[in-house]
Design a protein around this motif. Sequence first.
Motif, mmCIF file in Angstrom:
data_model
loop_
_atom_site.group_PDB
_atom_site.id
_atom_site.type_symbol
_atom_site.label_atom_id
_atom_site.label_comp_id
_atom_site.label_asym_id
_atom_site.label_seq_id
_atom_site.Cartn_x
_atom_site.Cartn_y
_atom_site.Cartn_z
ATOM 1 N N GLN A 5 11.269 -0.615 -40.669
ATOM 2 C CA GLN A 5 12.606 -0.123 -40.394
ATOM 3 C C GLN A 5 12.583 0.805 -39.184
ATOM 4 O O GLN A 5 11.641 1.558 -39.004
ATOM 5 C CB GLN A 5 13.123 0.672 -41.604
ATOM 6 C CG GLN A 5 13.286 -0.129 -42.846
ATOM 7 C CD GLN A 5 14.646 -0.796 -42.906
ATOM 8 O OE1 GLN A 5 15.442 -0.718 -41.978
ATOM 9 N NE2 GLN A 5 14.912 -1.452 -43.999
ATOM 10 N N GLU A 32 23.027 9.180 -38.900
ATOM 11 C CA GLU A 32 22.390 8.207 -39.808
ATOM 12 C C GLU A 32 23.435 7.263 -40.396
ATOM 13 O O GLU A 32 23.243 6.041 -40.421
ATOM 14 C CB GLU A 32 21.690 8.934 -40.962
ATOM 15 C CG GLU A 32 20.392 9.567 -40.619
ATOM 16 C CD GLU A 32 19.774 10.292 -41.805
ATOM 17 O OE1 GLU A 32 18.542 10.399 -41.822
ATOM 18 O OE2 GLU A 32 20.500 10.767 -42.711
ATOM 19 N N ALA A 33 24.528 7.827 -40.860
ATOM 20 C CA ALA A 33 25.578 7.025 -41.486
ATOM 21 C C ALA A 33 26.233 6.076 -40.481
ATOM 22 O O ALA A 33 26.475 4.903 -40.797
ATOM 23 C CB ALA A 33 26.626 7.935 -42.120
ATOM 24 N N GLU A 34 26.513 6.558 -39.276
ATOM 25 C CA GLU A 34 27.165 5.710 -38.280
ATOM 26 C C GLU A 34 26.278 4.542 -37.856
ATOM 27 O O GLU A 34 26.759 3.411 -37.714
ATOM 28 C CB GLU A 34 27.572 6.535 -37.058
ATOM 29 C CG GLU A 34 28.328 5.746 -36.014
ATOM 30 C CD GLU A 34 29.648 5.169 -36.516
ATOM 31 O OE1 GLU A 34 30.067 4.122 -35.980
ATOM 32 O OE2 GLU A 34 30.260 5.746 -37.439
ATOM 33 N N VAL A 35 24.991 4.797 -37.665
ATOM 34 C CA VAL A 35 24.085 3.713 -37.301
ATOM 35 C C VAL A 35 24.044 2.678 -38.422
ATOM 36 O O VAL A 35 24.064 1.470 -38.169
ATOM 37 C CB VAL A 35 22.670 4.235 -36.963
ATOM 38 C CG1 VAL A 35 21.691 3.090 -36.796
ATOM 39 C CG2 VAL A 35 22.710 5.088 -35.690
ATOM 40 N N GLN A 36 24.034 3.138 -39.667
ATOM 41 C CA GLN A 36 24.027 2.202 -40.790
ATOM 42 C C GLN A 36 25.317 1.379 -40.828
ATOM 43 O O GLN A 36 25.281 0.176 -41.078
ATOM 44 C CB GLN A 36 23.827 2.935 -42.114
ATOM 45 C CG GLN A 36 23.687 1.984 -43.280
ATOM 46 C CD GLN A 36 23.274 2.670 -44.556
ATOM 47 O OE1 GLN A 36 23.090 3.880 -44.602
ATOM 48 N NE2 GLN A 36 23.124 1.894 -45.605
ATOM 49 N N THR A 39 25.001 -1.218 -37.904
ATOM 50 C CA THR A 39 23.929 -2.222 -37.964
ATOM 51 C C THR A 39 23.734 -2.846 -39.342
ATOM 52 O O THR A 39 23.089 -3.885 -39.461
ATOM 53 C CB THR A 39 22.584 -1.595 -37.547
ATOM 54 O OG1 THR A 39 22.200 -0.612 -38.523
ATOM 55 C CG2 THR A 39 22.663 -0.982 -36.164
ATOM 56 N N GLY A 40 24.221 -2.170 -40.370
ATOM 57 C CA GLY A 40 23.980 -2.643 -41.727
ATOM 58 C C GLY A 40 22.595 -2.283 -42.242
ATOM 59 O O GLY A 40 22.204 -2.684 -43.326
ATOM 60 N N GLU A 41 21.846 -1.534 -41.442
ATOM 61 C CA GLU A 41 20.487 -1.121 -41.810
ATOM 62 C C GLU A 41 20.413 0.399 -41.929
ATOM 63 O O GLU A 41 21.044 1.112 -41.150
ATOM 64 C CB GLU A 41 19.489 -1.553 -40.729
ATOM 65 C CG GLU A 41 19.446 -3.037 -40.457
ATOM 66 C CD GLU A 41 18.753 -3.811 -41.561
ATOM 67 O OE1 GLU A 41 17.862 -3.229 -42.225
ATOM 68 O OE2 GLU A 41 19.085 -4.986 -41.738
ATOM 69 N N LYS A 42 19.630 0.881 -42.887
ATOM 70 C CA LYS A 42 19.404 2.325 -42.972
ATOM 71 C C LYS A 42 18.680 2.791 -41.722
ATOM 72 O O LYS A 42 17.851 2.071 -41.160
ATOM 73 C CB LYS A 42 18.596 2.679 -44.210
ATOM 74 C CG LYS A 42 19.389 2.530 -45.475
ATOM 75 C CD LYS A 42 18.637 3.089 -46.652
ATOM 76 C CE LYS A 42 19.521 2.996 -47.884
ATOM 77 N NZ LYS A 42 18.966 3.694 -49.013
ATOM 78 N N PHE A 43 19.005 3.998 -41.277
ATOM 79 C CA PHE A 43 18.406 4.568 -40.071
ATOM 80 C C PHE A 43 18.021 6.015 -40.357
ATOM 81 O O PHE A 43 18.757 6.955 -40.040
ATOM 82 C CB PHE A 43 19.397 4.496 -38.906
ATOM 83 C CG PHE A 43 18.804 4.917 -37.591
ATOM 84 C CD1 PHE A 43 17.904 4.097 -36.937
ATOM 85 C CD2 PHE A 43 19.161 6.110 -37.022
ATOM 86 C CE1 PHE A 43 17.360 4.480 -35.717
ATOM 87 C CE2 PHE A 43 18.631 6.505 -35.797
ATOM 88 C CZ PHE A 43 17.733 5.688 -35.150
#
Length: 59
Positions: A5, A32-36, A39-43
């Motif tokens: 990841q 973190e929330a915005e990237v998720q 992208t649909g992926e945890k960051f």
Amino acid sequence: MSNRQPAAFMSYARFNDQHDDEALTTFRKRLEAEVQVQTGEKFPIFQDKSDIRGGLRDY
């Protein structure tokens, strides 16, 4: 292809976060929330405040 990841490290002065009512901690959480969302992926973003246990004391 790797299953690893993506992640980030946040470098900052802890005093600044404390002085500004944890504005940097809030920024980390929102990023973190915005990237998720995008992208649909945890960051996960590494922050010493929550990710290091034990060790040196604040003076």
